[in-house]
Design a protein around this motif. Structure first.
Motif, PDB file in Angstrom:
ATOM      1  N   ARG A  70      25.551  37.125 -18.861  1.00 35.45           N
ATOM      2  CA  ARG A  70      25.513  38.539 -18.607  1.00 35.45           C
ATOM      3  C   ARG A  70      25.190  38.964 -20.468  1.00 35.45           C
ATOM      4  O   ARG A  70      24.325  39.698 -20.956  1.00 35.45           O
ATOM      5  CB  ARG A  70      27.108  38.702 -18.886  1.00 35.45           C
ATOM      6  CG  ARG A  70      27.823  38.645 -17.549  1.00 35.45           C
ATOM      7  CD  ARG A  70      29.042  39.761 -17.349  1.00 35.45           C
ATOM      8  NE  ARG A  70      29.364  39.673 -15.953  1.00 35.45           N
ATOM      9  CZ  ARG A  70      30.354  38.533 -15.556  1.00 35.45           C
ATOM     10  NH1 ARG A  70      31.246  38.016 -16.607  1.00 35.45           N
ATOM     11  NH2 ARG A  70      31.186  38.836 -14.039  1.00 35.45           N
ATOM     12  N   ALA A  71      25.024  37.578 -21.287  1.00 35.94           N
ATOM     13  CA  ALA A  71      24.910  36.988 -22.222  1.00 35.94           C
ATOM     14  C   ALA A  71      23.743  37.641 -22.505  1.00 35.94           C
ATOM     15  O   ALA A  71      22.556  38.197 -23.271  1.00 35.94           O
ATOM     16  CB  ALA A  71      25.673  36.536 -24.076  1.00 35.94           C
ATOM     17  N   ASP A  72      22.602  36.975 -21.871  1.00 38.82           N
ATOM     18  CA  ASP A  72      21.618  36.467 -21.777  1.00 38.82           C
ATOM     19  C   ASP A  72      20.536  38.058 -20.980  1.00 38.82           C
ATOM     20  O   ASP A  72      19.637  37.824 -21.857  1.00 38.82           O
ATOM     21  CB  ASP A  72      20.941  35.097 -21.016  1.00 38.82           C
ATOM     22  CG  ASP A  72      21.700  34.043 -21.381  1.00 38.82           C
ATOM     23  OD1 ASP A  72      21.365  33.900 -22.725  1.00 38.82           O
ATOM     24  OD2 ASP A  72      21.538  33.457 -21.252  1.00 38.82           O
ATOM     25  N   ALA A  73      22.016  38.292 -19.839  1.00 39.60           N
ATOM     26  CA  ALA A  73      21.000  39.450 -19.406  1.00 39.60           C
ATOM     27  C   ALA A  73      20.929  40.852 -20.088  1.00 39.60           C
ATOM     28  O   ALA A  73      20.014  41.164 -20.585  1.00 39.60           O
ATOM     29  CB  ALA A  73      21.780  40.431 -18.018  1.00 39.60           C
ATOM     30  N   LYS A  74      22.148  40.299 -21.366  1.00 38.32           N
ATOM     31  CA  LYS A  74      21.987  41.593 -22.074  1.00 38.32           C
ATOM     32  C   LYS A  74      20.702  41.791 -22.957  1.00 38.32           C
ATOM     33  O   LYS A  74      20.355  42.598 -23.519  1.00 38.32           O
ATOM     34  CB  LYS A  74      23.630  41.873 -22.281  1.00 38.32           C
ATOM     35  CG  LYS A  74      23.260  43.245 -23.813  1.00 38.32           C
ATOM     36  CD  LYS A  74      24.755  43.173 -24.625  1.00 38.32           C
ATOM     37  CE  LYS A  74      25.342  44.587 -25.430  1.00 38.32           C
ATOM     38  NZ  LYS A  74      24.520  44.989 -26.190  1.00 38.32           N
ATOM     39  N   THR A  75      21.088  40.109 -24.001  1.00 36.64           N
ATOM     40  CA  THR A  75      19.381  40.093 -24.649  1.00 36.64           C
ATOM     41  C   THR A  75      18.162  40.676 -24.106  1.00 36.64           C
ATOM     42  O   THR A  75      17.574  41.504 -24.910  1.00 36.64           O
ATOM     43  CB  THR A  75      19.559  38.811 -25.011  1.00 36.64           C
ATOM     44  OG1 THR A  75      20.565  38.578 -25.480  1.00 36.64           O
ATOM     45  CG2 THR A  75      18.182  38.469 -25.923  1.00 36.64           C
ATOM     46  N   LEU A  76      17.269  40.974 -22.685  1.00 36.73           N
ATOM     47  CA  LEU A  76      16.577  40.638 -22.217  1.00 36.73           C
ATOM     48  C   LEU A  76      16.424  42.146 -22.164  1.00 36.73           C
ATOM     49  O   LEU A  76      15.457  42.724 -22.274  1.00 36.73           O
ATOM     50  CB  LEU A  76      16.722  40.523 -20.756  1.00 36.73           C
ATOM     51  CG  LEU A  76      15.651  40.300 -19.932  1.00 36.73           C
ATOM     52  CD1 LEU A  76      13.507  40.373 -21.126  1.00 36.73           C
ATOM     53  CD2 LEU A  76      15.454  39.989 -18.563  1.00 36.73           C
ATOM     54  N   LEU A  77      18.002  42.868 -21.169  1.00 34.77           N
ATOM     55  CA  LEU A  77      17.691  44.431 -20.956  1.00 34.77           C
ATOM     56  C   LEU A  77      17.571  45.244 -22.831  1.00 34.77           C
ATOM     57  O   LEU A  77      16.393  46.301 -22.662  1.00 34.77           O
ATOM     58  CB  LEU A  77      18.887  44.816 -20.542  1.00 34.77           C
ATOM     59  CG  LEU A  77      19.269  44.727 -19.356  1.00 34.77           C
ATOM     60  CD1 LEU A  77      20.640  44.527 -18.385  1.00 34.77           C
ATOM     61  CD2 LEU A  77      18.229  45.052 -18.568  1.00 34.77           C
ATOM     62  N   ASP A  78      18.357  44.237 -23.499  1.00 27.80           N
ATOM     63  CA  ASP A  78      17.508  45.133 -24.614  1.00 27.80           C
ATOM     64  C   ASP A  78      16.616  45.191 -25.543  1.00 27.80           C
ATOM     65  O   ASP A  78      15.999  45.971 -26.058  1.00 27.80           O
ATOM     66  CB  ASP A  78      19.111  45.184 -25.950  1.00 27.80           C
ATOM     67  CG  ASP A  78      20.891  44.962 -25.912  1.00 27.80           C
ATOM     68  OD1 ASP A  78      20.937  45.941 -25.224  1.00 27.80           O
ATOM     69  OD2 ASP A  78      21.640  44.680 -26.202  1.00 27.80           O
TER      70      ASP A  78
END
Length: 366
Positions: A70-78
């Motif tokens: 989830r953290a990796d997905a959030k990094t990409l989305l941000d």
């Protein structure tokens, strides 16, 4: 209906029917009934990626793994939001730019994990025709030092993320001092002490320790062992040292009034206490992490020390004392012996000078 087909109250056929309906309703199946997301929205694309490639049903994930995804997905989305990009905008320039951004912002190991997440997403997009080209070929992950190190910028030498035996034993003495409440003080102090002993003497991951039950321990030929559920739901058996056994029995005596191990007891080993009714809940990783960090603060030692340092310490200590590599590998649950061998290479390198001094090169002293 076969009872083995029932999953969460629904049969496999019912789940398949629902899946087909959802895919057909959104036109996600091509003429060959293969997954085709060419016309999918961004939301549908990312949801299908997690459904098909990440949180696959039947595959177990630890709390840390889920949090990392989830953290990796959030990094990409941000990153996409900050640069006013969408998933459909991603091409060669965007891949290279994100690769550079991640490599510069994060430590090597974290960057590698985040770029691996990105690679998997791009591969999924190509497989499902969301992307028309295999964009993941342009990802280049940073190199990482072999072994377990702290990131120390602008330094040629790096510090290992582990403790020597003396420092580890001293730090464990501070675990009970973390408890400040008078309510059940003796109980909580013994709990913390046992947590420290298990971290230091078993090599278990912190997440494995907090998930132990009282019945995880059992005797075999008079020796105490613990049955551990590791990554991917894999079981392994780890021997328990006598010092830790003593603290475990003392813990059970204080908390439960028990004087022996009950291998049939499936209740949690470690609790947190809440409210005056003494509601018990299984201790969490975050709670254990805070105990370690507070002990570190009180002891006045390296503030970067975390629960995982004890695992590295255990492996190195065992190998320094010539415990066979294969035994250590099995105890700590490394999936590949090459991971354990990284520690052994470093241990052997540390002993190389002592071996050199034992060799007599001159027959007569000069």
């Amino acid at each position: 209906m076969n009872n083995l087909e029932i999953i969460n109250g629904r049969s496999r056929s019912e789940e398949l029917t629902e899946l087909i309906h959802n895919l057909e309703n959104k036109n996600f199946l091509d003429e060959d009934r293969n997954l085709n997301l060419r016309e999918a929205s961004e939301r549908d694309f990312i949801e299908m990626f997690f459904f098909a490639r990440v949180f696959v049903k039947g595959k177990e994930f630890s709390h840390h793994t889920k949090r990392a995804y989830r953290a990796d997905a959030k990094t990409l989305l941000d990153y996409l939001a900050q640069n006013e990009l969408s998933f459909s905008d991603i091409g060669y320039p965007e891949v290279k730019a994100y690769n550079e951004y991640i490599s510069e912002k994060y430590a090597a190991k974290t960057a590698i994990r985040k770029l691996e997440f990105f690679r998997r997403l791009l591969d999924f997009g190509y497989d499902t025709k969301y992307y028309s080209a295999p964009l993941s070929r342009w990802i280049h992950k940073p190199s990482v030092k072999r072994g377990h190190y702290l990131n120390e910028e602008n330094k040629n030498r790096v510090q290992l993320r582990e403790l020597n035996q003396e420092d580890a034993e001293r730090l464990i003495e501070f675990f009970p001092r973390v408890v400040r409440t008078k309510h059940k003080q003796k109980h909580l102090q013994q709990r913390n002490l046992l947590l420290g002993y298990l971290l230091y003497t078993t090599g278990l991951r912190a997440s494995e320790i907090v998930n132990l039950n009282k019945g995880s321990f059992y005797y075999r030929r008079g020796e105490l062992w613990v049955d551990v559920i590791g990554k991917g739901g894999k079981h392994r058996e780890v021997p328990v040292r006598e010092e830790t056994e003593i603290e475990l029995l003392r813990y059970l005596q204080i908390w439960e009034g028990k004087t022996e191990i009950d291998s049939s007891d499936e209740t949690p080993l470690f609790y947190s206490l809440y409210n005056k009714e003494e509601t018990r809940q299984r201790i969490t990783y975050n709670h254990l992490y805070k105990i370690v960090k507070e002990a570190v603060r009180i002891a006045g030692v390296n503030e970067k020390i975390s629960p995982h340092w004890f695992r590295h310490t255990f492996v190195t200590t065992m190998l320094e004392n010539e415990v066979p590599l294969v035994d250590v590998k099995e105890w700590v649950g490394h999936s590949d012996i090459s991971t354990t061998n990284l520690y052994l290479e470093r241990v052997n390198k540390g002993k190389s000078y002592q071996r050199l001094k034992k060799v007599q090169l001159f027959e007569n002293n000069r």
